[in-house]
Design a protein around this motif. Structure first.
Motif, short mmCIF file in Angstrom:
data_model
loop_
_atom_site.label_atom_id
_atom_site.label_comp_id
_atom_site.label_asym_id
_atom_site.label_seq_id
_atom_site.Cartn_x
_atom_site.Cartn_y
_atom_site.Cartn_z
N THR A 160 0.83 -1.21 0.00
CA THR A 160 0.00 0.00 0.00
C THR A 160 0.86 1.25 0.00
O THR A 160 0.62 2.21 -0.75
N ILE A 161 1.90 1.27 0.83
CA ILE A 161 2.79 2.42 0.89
C ILE A 161 3.52 2.59 -0.44
O ILE A 161 3.62 3.70 -0.98
N GLY A 162 4.03 1.49 -0.97
CA GLY A 162 4.80 1.56 -2.22
C GLY A 162 3.98 2.06 -3.39
O GLY A 162 4.49 2.78 -4.25
N ALA A 163 2.71 1.69 -3.43
CA ALA A 163 1.87 2.08 -4.57
C ALA A 163 1.20 3.43 -4.39
O ALA A 163 1.02 4.17 -5.37
N TYR A 164 0.82 3.80 -3.14
CA TYR A 164 -0.04 4.97 -2.95
C TYR A 164 0.61 6.14 -2.22
O TYR A 164 0.11 7.26 -2.32
N LEU A 165 1.67 5.92 -1.45
CA LEU A 165 2.27 7.00 -0.67
C LEU A 165 3.70 7.32 -1.09
O LEU A 165 4.08 8.49 -1.19
N LEU A 166 4.50 6.30 -1.33
CA LEU A 166 5.92 6.52 -1.59
C LEU A 166 6.20 7.34 -2.85
O LEU A 166 7.09 8.19 -2.83
N PRO A 167 5.49 7.11 -3.96
CA PRO A 167 5.76 7.95 -5.15
C PRO A 167 5.61 9.45 -4.86
O PRO A 167 6.45 10.26 -5.27
N ASN A 186 5.61 -7.72 0.96
CA ASN A 186 4.77 -7.59 2.14
C ASN A 186 5.60 -7.18 3.35
O ASN A 186 6.83 -7.11 3.29
N THR A 187 4.93 -6.85 4.43
CA THR A 187 5.59 -6.29 5.61
C THR A 187 6.70 -7.19 6.13
O THR A 187 7.81 -6.73 6.45
N ALA A 188 6.43 -8.50 6.23
CA ALA A 188 7.44 -9.42 6.77
C ALA A 188 8.68 -9.44 5.90
O ALA A 188 9.81 -9.45 6.41
N ASP A 189 8.51 -9.43 4.57
CA ASP A 189 9.66 -9.48 3.67
C ASP A 189 10.44 -8.17 3.69
O ASP A 189 11.67 -8.17 3.56
N VAL A 190 9.76 -7.03 3.82
CA VAL A 190 10.46 -5.75 3.90
C VAL A 190 11.30 -5.68 5.17
O VAL A 190 12.46 -5.25 5.15
N ALA A 191 10.74 -6.12 6.30
CA ALA A 191 11.49 -6.12 7.55
C ALA A 191 12.73 -7.01 7.44
O ALA A 191 13.82 -6.65 7.90
N ALA A 192 12.57 -8.18 6.81
CA ALA A 192 13.71 -9.07 6.62
C ALA A 192 14.76 -8.44 5.71
O ALA A 192 15.97 -8.58 5.95
N ALA A 193 14.33 -7.71 4.69
CA ALA A 193 15.27 -7.05 3.78
C ALA A 193 16.08 -5.97 4.49
O ALA A 193 17.27 -5.80 4.23
N ILE A 247 16.26 1.52 4.07
CA ILE A 247 15.11 2.05 4.79
C ILE A 247 13.90 1.21 4.41
O ILE A 247 13.75 0.81 3.25
N GLY A 248 13.03 0.95 5.38
CA GLY A 248 11.82 0.22 5.09
C GLY A 248 10.59 0.97 5.57
O GLY A 248 10.63 1.66 6.59
N PHE A 249 9.51 0.84 4.81
CA PHE A 249 8.21 1.39 5.20
C PHE A 249 7.25 0.20 5.27
O PHE A 249 7.06 -0.51 4.28
N ILE A 250 6.65 -0.02 6.43
CA ILE A 250 5.79 -1.19 6.60
C ILE A 250 4.43 -0.79 7.16
O ILE A 250 4.29 0.25 7.79
N GLU A 251 3.44 -1.67 6.95
CA GLU A 251 2.05 -1.37 7.28
C GLU A 251 1.53 -2.14 8.48
O GLU A 251 0.34 -2.09 8.78
N ASP A 304 -1.29 1.82 12.33
CA ASP A 304 -0.05 2.59 12.21
C ASP A 304 0.79 2.03 11.08
O ASP A 304 0.87 0.81 10.87
N MET A 305 1.40 2.93 10.33
CA MET A 305 2.46 2.57 9.39
C MET A 305 3.79 2.97 10.03
O MET A 305 3.86 3.96 10.76
N TYR A 306 4.84 2.20 9.74
CA TYR A 306 6.11 2.37 10.44
C TYR A 306 7.27 2.60 9.48
O TYR A 306 7.27 2.12 8.35
#
Length: 304
Positions: free
Chosen positions: A101-108, A129-136, A144-148, A271-273
């Motif tokens: 959601t962040i990547g498609a609607y907020l980050l641009p 997804n959130t779990a994969d972004v945190a692992a990355a 930097i990661g943005f997670i939902e 919350d988004m983090y």
């Protein structure tokens, strides 16, 4: 011991691509030179860094430990080169991970606003997804990661970033089946509905479950989709209800293809983090981007 930056660069490329052949292509080297450099590094460390599985090279525990240090060293060298080469700081490439959601609607929008203030910046964005972004972030694949959803990976700095409004939506025909025209839907009525959900590990799924289960006690799954975009179109087709970010469904609500379901539930949100690794030394360029992200979220809250 004489470990070179070139060896660390080659090792990092092999870790990313999974083979010396693919790593060699990414670095414009021969496969033999890449294999030789990797073998020299393993000899210097007296440790095998990969498990050989057929033609694939899979990081083992020693390799994962080295990868953290290697990527930090390469990032620091890149910052030094940019500082002394006369390049504009805008040429610094940011490696960013974002949940869907962040990547498609907020980050641009965020990156466009940042570029408008600081000059064009190059961003390499990975969507997962959130779990994969945190692992990355933990593995130094991204800086930097943005997670939902909540972060369950240790060793990361986690800070609340944006409060996101969640809404329950349905196709117009389904919405009328849920409730009478005179009264909002009750938890009992919502519990009888079929819900369209993301896959386990998704922040969107965790947010929907956290928001709804305390009142409904159970969500009957009507379908599982790997993106919120797919869920909203499945919902518009009448396959079930969905609980999604307002940012995701605003377009189809405006077109009349989805309706917001009135309920007796309290307002729903999550919350988004913003996450970074505690082990990573943040460059001035990254600190600048993080500071902008924080101020951007405050501006969004003040205009909401």
């Amino acid at each position: 011991m004489r470990i070179t930056l070139r060896q660390l660069q080659i090792f990092s490329a092999v870790a990313e691509h999974g083979s010396t052949t693919a790593a060699a292509e990414s670095l414009a080297l021969s496969q033999s030179a890449t294999s030789s450099a990797l073998n020299e590094l393993e000899d210097l460390l007296a440790a095998q860094l990969f498990d050989r599985v057929g033609k694939a090279l899979l990081l083992n525990d020693s390799g994962r430990m080295l990868l953290e240090h290697a990527r930090q060293a390469l990032d620091i060298v890149e910052d030094i080169e940019n500082a002394f080469s006369g390049k504009r700081d805008g040429q610094r490439q940011f490696r960013i991970g974002a949940s869907t959601t962040i990547g498609a609607y907020l980050l641009p929008e965020l990156l466009a606003a940042y570029n408008a203030l600081h000059g064009d910046r190059i961003a390499r964005v990975s969507i997962a997804n959130t779990a994969d972004v945190a692992a990355a972030v933990a593995n130094f694949d991204v800086e930097i990661g943005f997670i939902e959803g909540p972060c369950h990976v240790p060793g990361l700095r986690v800070e609340p970033w944006i409060r996101d409004e969640l809404v329950i939506v349905a196709a117009p025909g389904n919405e009328e089946a849920l409730r009478s025209r005179a009264a909002p839907a009750t938890p009992e009525q919502l519990a009888e509905a079929r819900w369209l959900l993301r896959e386990p590990g998704s922040g969107t799924r965790e947010a929907a479950e956290s928001a709804l289960i305390p009142y409904l006690h159970y969500l009957e799954e009507g379908g599982q989709f790997s993106s919120s975009e797919a869920i909203k179109h499945a919902c518009a087709a009448g396959l079930g209800l969905a609980c999604l970010s307002r940012a995701v469904v605003a377009d189809l609500i405006a077109l009349g293809k989805l309706v917001e379901v009135a309920t007796t539930l309290p307002p729903l949100s999550r919350d988004m983090y913003l996450i970074t690794s505690r082990k990573k030394t943040l460059s001035p360029a990254l600190e600048s981007l993080l500071g902008f992200c924080r101020s951007w979220s405050r501006e969004m809250r003040s205009t909401a």
